[in-house]
Design an enzyme around this catalytic site. Structure first.
Site, mmCIF file in Angstrom:
data_model
loop_
_atom_site.group_PDB
_atom_site.id
_atom_site.type_symbol
_atom_site.label_atom_id
_atom_site.label_comp_id
_atom_site.label_asym_id
_atom_site.label_seq_id
_atom_site.Cartn_x
_atom_site.Cartn_y
_atom_site.Cartn_z
ATOM 1 N N LYS A 55 43.950 32.120 31.834
ATOM 2 C CA LYS A 55 43.593 30.715 31.609
ATOM 3 C C LYS A 55 43.655 30.387 30.124
ATOM 4 C CE LYS A 55 40.762 30.340 35.738
ATOM 5 N NZ LYS A 55 39.457 30.621 36.352
ATOM 6 N N GLN A 99 33.211 30.839 35.427
ATOM 7 C CA GLN A 99 33.959 31.693 36.347
ATOM 8 C C GLN A 99 33.038 32.192 37.469
ATOM 9 O OE1 GLN A 99 37.239 32.206 36.078
ATOM 10 N NE2 GLN A 99 37.464 33.748 37.648
ATOM 11 N N ASP A 122 36.826 22.250 37.305
ATOM 12 C CA ASP A 122 37.008 22.991 38.555
ATOM 13 C C ASP A 122 36.918 22.060 39.767
ATOM 14 O OD1 ASP A 122 37.510 25.787 38.465
ATOM 15 O OD2 ASP A 122 35.463 26.185 37.771
HETATM 16 N N1 LIG Z 1 35.167 28.738 38.422
HETATM 17 C C1 LIG Z 1 36.227 29.333 38.960
HETATM 18 N N2 LIG Z 1 37.408 28.680 39.046
HETATM 19 C C2 LIG Z 1 38.505 29.278 39.589
HETATM 20 O O1 LIG Z 1 39.580 28.654 39.668
HETATM 21 C C3 LIG Z 1 38.396 30.629 40.048
HETATM 22 C C4 LIG Z 1 37.155 31.265 39.920
HETATM 23 N N3 LIG Z 1 36.093 30.605 39.391
HETATM 24 N N4 LIG Z 1 36.990 32.543 40.340
HETATM 25 C C5 LIG Z 1 38.112 33.315 40.862
HETATM 26 C C6 LIG Z 1 39.185 32.463 41.471
HETATM 27 C C7 LIG Z 1 40.535 33.140 41.543
HETATM 28 N N5 LIG Z 1 41.422 32.340 40.732
HETATM 29 C C8 LIG Z 1 42.747 32.661 40.439
HETATM 30 C C9 LIG Z 1 43.488 31.995 39.495
HETATM 31 C C10 LIG Z 1 44.778 32.381 39.169
HETATM 32 C C11 LIG Z 1 45.366 33.444 39.788
HETATM 33 C C12 LIG Z 1 46.745 33.876 39.399
HETATM 34 O O2 LIG Z 1 47.324 33.391 38.446
HETATM 35 N N6 LIG Z 1 47.361 34.826 40.117
HETATM 36 C C13 LIG Z 1 48.687 35.353 39.826
HETATM 37 C C14 LIG Z 1 48.656 36.868 39.651
HETATM 38 C C15 LIG Z 1 47.596 37.360 38.727
HETATM 39 C C16 LIG Z 1 47.581 38.872 38.617
HETATM 40 O O3 LIG Z 1 48.647 39.465 38.357
HETATM 41 O O4 LIG Z 1 46.486 39.454 38.790
HETATM 42 C C17 LIG Z 1 49.620 35.067 40.994
HETATM 43 O O5 LIG Z 1 49.117 34.867 42.114
HETATM 44 O O6 LIG Z 1 50.820 35.074 40.789
HETATM 45 C C18 LIG Z 1 44.655 34.102 40.749
HETATM 46 C C19 LIG Z 1 43.360 33.707 41.077
HETATM 47 C C20 LIG Z 1 40.725 31.315 40.188
HETATM 48 N N7 LIG Z 1 39.462 31.319 40.585
#
Ligand SMILES: Nc1nc(=O)c2c([nH]1)NC[C@@H]1CN(c3ccc(C(=O)N[C@@H](CCC(=O)O)C(=O)O)cc3)C=[N+]21
Ligand SMILES: NC(=O)C1=CN([C@@H]2O[C@H](COP(=O)(O)OP(=O)(O)OC[C@H]3O[C@@H](n4cnc5c(N)ncnc54)[C@H](OP(=O)(O)O)[C@@H]3O)[C@@H](O)[C@H]2O)C=CC1
Ligand SMILES: [Mg+2]
Length: 289
Positions: A55, A99, A122
């Protein structure tokens, strides 16, 4: 053999981030302030650290100001609330993200509701969720919003379709239902107590899955020609990331499917930037008047 369109979230997200960076440059040329995002991480959850890092990197690339706060796992809720109060008042900060998950001694609703709705990028505050439920969204939850933008980018309209959501969490499943309803789908939300998940899925033109169970959804359960949005992110013991849908078998049956990684995840981050830019513009206008 038939094979599905693989919905490229990485590419759609990169385009959205370039557009946002362009708008931030245009603001700078007009002497307007850059959007500022504060990210708060409590504790040492390894996956959370990875997300927070990506992020912050995305913020920097888009020309945003970003500030990250790392609090120890045993930080009191009172200290977290005091930090949120400070950020609520900080004119350089337009978005505040705490988070999730939080350590067990914290009460998530109390923390989320402390953020002023105008900085709730969010989209988790009851005010913002209520606006989405009442068909006049302002800041909307990033992951479901990102899913809708992926459908848009591939010309897949939910209008009149049967949409089945698997998973009913506050951060994905429930707001995804509101987003799909807003776009004219007939929406069913399934969860652990759903009696016959396979029967629900058999009617689904659009399937959106967010349960956190690797490969749980089998190709045989899907309707031929469906669109599948796989929100799940599961790390296997091998280190490999997989979704909640059995991707390799599903891709031979459905019309379109999001991969993991490279599907919904990158869109979540791009939509977070989008929300922060929108929050910045709204707060800017409010200050000027
Ligand atoms: N307040 C809050 N807001 C959130 O938006 C929030 C949170 N808490 N807690 C956890 C979850 C999970 N989440 C993700 C965001 C990006 C990827 C992401 O970019 N994933 C990549 C891969 C990342 C990697 O390689 O590990 C993909 O799918 O291609 C994944 C998961 C946001 N969350
Ligand atoms: N790509 C991205 O940007 C994001 C990805 N994620 C990922 O999405 C997944 C879900 O996250 P999140 O929504 O926070 O998860 P939660 O654990 O908060 O919620 C899971 C939901 O799925 C339901 N569920 C669990 N197992 C089943 C099952 N076998 N059948 C039917 N329903 C089931 C639960 O039902 P019940 O309510 O009855 O317990 C619950 O409603 C995770 O893999 C997470 O990492 C999450 C956020 C963003
Ligand atoms: Mg969760």
């Amino acid at each position: 053999m038939h094979t599905a369109t693989i919905i490229n979230g990485k590419e759609v997200a990169a385009q959205l981030r370039r557009d946002i960076a362009g708008m931030v440059r245009a603001r700078a040329e007009q002497g307007r302030m850059c959007p500022g995002l504060a990210v708060i991480l409590v504790g040492e959850d390894a996956a959370s650290k990875v997300y927070v890092r990506s992020k912050i990197k995305a913020c920097e690339e888009a020309g945003f100001l970003s500030r990250s706060f790392r609090l120890a796992a045993d930080t009191s809720q009172q200290v977290l609330l005091a930090l949120i109060d400070e950020l609520n008042e900080d004119p350089q900060i337009h978005g505040i993200l705490v988070q999730l998950p939080l350590p067990d001694h914290m009460h998530v609703p109390a923390v989320v509701e402390r953020i002023v709705p105008a900085k709730d990028v969010d989209g988790f505050h009851p005010y913002n969720l209520g606006r989405l439920a009442a068909k006049s969204p302002i800041l909307r939850p990033c992951t479901p919003y990102g899913c809708m933008r992926l459908l848009d980018a591939y010309g897949i309209s939910p209008m009149g379709k049967n949409a089945v959501i698997v998973g009913a969490s506050n951060i994905v499943g429930r707001p995804a239902a509101l987003e799909l309803l807003l776009r004219g789908a007939t929406v069913t939300v399934c969860h652990v107590k759903t009696r016959d998940l396979q029967a629900e899925l058999a009617r689904a033109d659009i399937v959106l899955v967010a349960i956190g169970s690797p490969g749980f959804i089998k190709a045989e359960w899907l309707k031929p020609g469906a669109t599948v949005i796989d929100v799940g992110i599961n790390r296997l013991a091998s280190g490999k990331l997989v979704g909640d849908v059995d991707f390799e078998s599903a891709r031979d049956k459905v019309a379109a499917i999001t991969p993991v990684p490279g599907g919904v995840g990158p869109m979540t981050i791009a939509c977070l930037l989008q929300n922060t830019l929108e929050a910045c513009e709204a707060l800017d206008v409010a200050q000027a008047s």
